[in-house]
Enzyme design. Sequence first.
Site, PDB file in Angstrom:
ATOM      1  N   ASP A 134       0.783  -1.229   0.000  1.00 45.63           N
ATOM      2  CA  ASP A 134       0.000   0.000   0.000  1.00 45.63           C
ATOM      3  C   ASP A 134       0.821   1.288   0.000  1.00 45.63           C
ATOM      4  O   ASP A 134       0.288   2.369   0.225  1.00 45.63           O
ATOM      5  CB  ASP A 134      -0.990   0.014   1.168  1.00 45.63           C
ATOM      6  CG  ASP A 134      -0.300   0.002   2.522  1.00 45.63           C
ATOM      7  OD1 ASP A 134       0.937   0.102   2.562  1.00 45.63           O
ATOM      8  OD2 ASP A 134      -1.006  -0.110   3.539  1.00 45.63           O
ATOM      9  N   CYS A 188     -23.488  -4.450   3.117  1.00 45.26           N
ATOM     10  CA  CYS A 188     -23.602  -4.200   4.558  1.00 45.26           C
ATOM     11  C   CYS A 188     -25.049  -4.075   5.012  1.00 45.26           C
ATOM     12  O   CYS A 188     -25.298  -3.852   6.208  1.00 45.26           O
ATOM     13  CB  CYS A 188     -22.841  -2.919   4.914  1.00 45.26           C
ATOM     14  SG  CYS A 188     -21.091  -2.983   4.499  1.00 45.26           S
ATOM     15  N   CYS A 191     -26.926  -2.058   8.242  1.00 43.51           N
ATOM     16  CA  CYS A 191     -26.018  -1.883   9.377  1.00 43.51           C
ATOM     17  C   CYS A 191     -25.212  -0.590   9.249  1.00 43.51           C
ATOM     18  O   CYS A 191     -24.659  -0.287   8.182  1.00 43.51           O
ATOM     19  CB  CYS A 191     -25.068  -3.070   9.476  1.00 43.51           C
ATOM     20  SG  CYS A 191     -23.865  -2.941  10.814  1.00 43.51           S
ATOM     21  N   CYS A 194     -20.249   0.616  12.009  1.00 35.45           N
ATOM     22  CA  CYS A 194     -18.927   1.212  11.815  1.00 35.45           C
ATOM     23  C   CYS A 194     -19.001   2.738  11.766  1.00 35.45           C
ATOM     24  O   CYS A 194     -18.085   3.429  12.231  1.00 35.45           O
ATOM     25  CB  CYS A 194     -18.268   0.672  10.543  1.00 35.45           C
ATOM     26  SG  CYS A 194     -19.177   0.988   9.021  1.00 35.45           S
ATOM     27  N   CYS A 198     -17.459   5.568  15.299  1.00 38.72           N
ATOM     28  CA  CYS A 198     -16.282   6.424  15.063  1.00 38.72           C
ATOM     29  C   CYS A 198     -16.185   7.527  16.117  1.00 38.72           C
ATOM     30  O   CYS A 198     -17.089   8.358  16.239  1.00 38.72           O
ATOM     31  CB  CYS A 198     -16.352   7.038  13.670  1.00 38.72           C
ATOM     32  SG  CYS A 198     -14.940   8.129  13.315  1.00 38.72           S
ATOM     33  N   CYS A 214     -10.138  11.371  10.733  1.00 42.61           N
ATOM     34  CA  CYS A 214      -9.941   9.988  11.171  1.00 42.61           C
ATOM     35  C   CYS A 214      -8.742   9.901  12.112  1.00 42.61           C
ATOM     36  O   CYS A 214      -7.680  10.492  11.845  1.00 42.61           O
ATOM     37  CB  CYS A 214      -9.725   9.099   9.939  1.00 42.61           C
ATOM     38  SG  CYS A 214      -9.295   7.388  10.313  1.00 42.61           S
ATOM     39  N   CYS A 241      -6.488   3.550  14.748  1.00 42.94           N
ATOM     40  CA  CYS A 241      -7.774   3.292  15.404  1.00 42.94           C
ATOM     41  C   CYS A 241      -8.444   2.130  14.689  1.00 42.94           C
ATOM     42  O   CYS A 241      -8.562   2.135  13.462  1.00 42.94           O
ATOM     43  CB  CYS A 241      -8.659   4.535  15.347  1.00 42.94           C
ATOM     44  SG  CYS A 241     -10.277   4.337  16.126  1.00 42.94           S
ATOM     45  N   CYS A 244     -13.833   1.164  13.861  1.00 42.16           N
ATOM     46  CA  CYS A 244     -14.786   0.885  12.778  1.00 42.16           C
ATOM     47  C   CYS A 244     -14.593  -0.511  12.207  1.00 42.16           C
ATOM     48  O   CYS A 244     -15.529  -1.121  11.687  1.00 42.16           O
ATOM     49  CB  CYS A 244     -14.702   1.943  11.685  1.00 42.16           C
ATOM     50  SG  CYS A 244     -13.153   1.967  10.752  1.00 42.16           S
ATOM     51  N   CYS A 248     -17.522  -4.393  13.298  1.00 40.74           N
ATOM     52  CA  CYS A 248     -18.248  -4.970  12.167  1.00 40.74           C
ATOM     53  C   CYS A 248     -18.784  -6.377  12.477  1.00 40.74           C
ATOM     54  O   CYS A 248     -18.027  -7.259  12.899  1.00 40.74           O
ATOM     55  CB  CYS A 248     -17.332  -5.046  10.944  1.00 40.74           C
ATOM     56  SG  CYS A 248     -18.136  -5.785   9.500  1.00 40.74           S
TER      57      CYS A 248
END
Length: 382
Positions: A134, A188, A191, A194, A198, A214, A241, A244, A248
């Site tokens: 990444d 999802c 729901c 998440c 936060c 964030c 963090c 989120c 799930c």
Amino acid sequence: MIDGADKARLIAYSLEQGFDEARVSSADFGKKPGEYLDAFLQAGYHGDMDWLVAKQKWRRHPQSLWPEAKSALVLGLNYAPASDPRALADHPDRGIISVYAQGKDYHDLIKKRLKRIARWIVQEFGADVKVFVDTAPVMEKPLAASAGLGWQGKHTNLLSRNFGSWLFLGCILTTLEIAPDDPTTGDCGSCTACLDVCPTQAFVGPYKLDASKCISYLTIETRAHIPRDIRSAMGNRIYGCDDCLSVCPWNKFAKRSREMAFMPRAELTAPRLSDLAGLDDTAFREIFSGSPVKRLGRNRFIRNVLIALGNQKDRSQVTHVTPLLEDPSPIIRVAAVWALHQLGSVSDFNKLYDACMIRESDPDVIEEWQIAKKERLDEQTG
């Protein structure tokens, strides 16, 4: 295009290298991810991550980066923890370090495995390859969704039926034509767990993240001072963090990672904030050797620790904050002033204010002292 038998050999070899998922996408994943990126950047949700803007053209589409690419082999590696990372929020004297950073740096591990697979592809099929984790301008999540590893959830991360929200991703672009796998059908539903969990309300809406709010961005990416209106919401999160991700419901299907390199180091699972506040650069590098935290550098890390100390609301912690009021780094001094304001008595604060302001020359630190002083006076006058 290679035949089905050769594709099966490729997938089998990839899994033998230690990956938990290996699937194929076309290198052309359509226009939508690039359009989402454009909107994200235009809205300013990237904060001061200017590298996203600088490489926007390449990042929009894999074939913008490498026009000759035909296929993408997308690999997933499970890093699911043994317990819920949110449990440490009930222990404000301890710092929370994101699950992915409690073991060895995943970049090094994944890249080595990707290179082995890439060499095998070259040897077996004579195709050109490029490997990406990444740190490169490739959007792995849309590629993973296209390959069928999962789908991007409302938290914008990849969501897997088999591993929940706990997959590291890597990919190999190649000139080899490989029949793509079908995307996964999943969503999802209604729901919003998440989004609701936060701490800083960083989600603009489902599937839309304002990264500048964030905690992962604030504690890892930004080199600036953390905004005052967000500091209290950060709690004791000092590097990343996981809220989120960990909330799930799909995580019920995840099993603890079997990768030994990701086993958490004891000193990184629940470190005392008071111990961390005293780290100099040498001690910081020694403790976080081999961890992604080391790339953050001592100054920004101590900034995060000071915000968490201020949120602890324990006056006994003033002794750990006071020496940092005169640290050489302004980014530390600003956070130390804020922490002192949260923790110290009126007399402690006024004494240190007078002593430090005489010597202070940095405009941001001076402003922080002045704001804290005004708030103190406002509190006293009611």
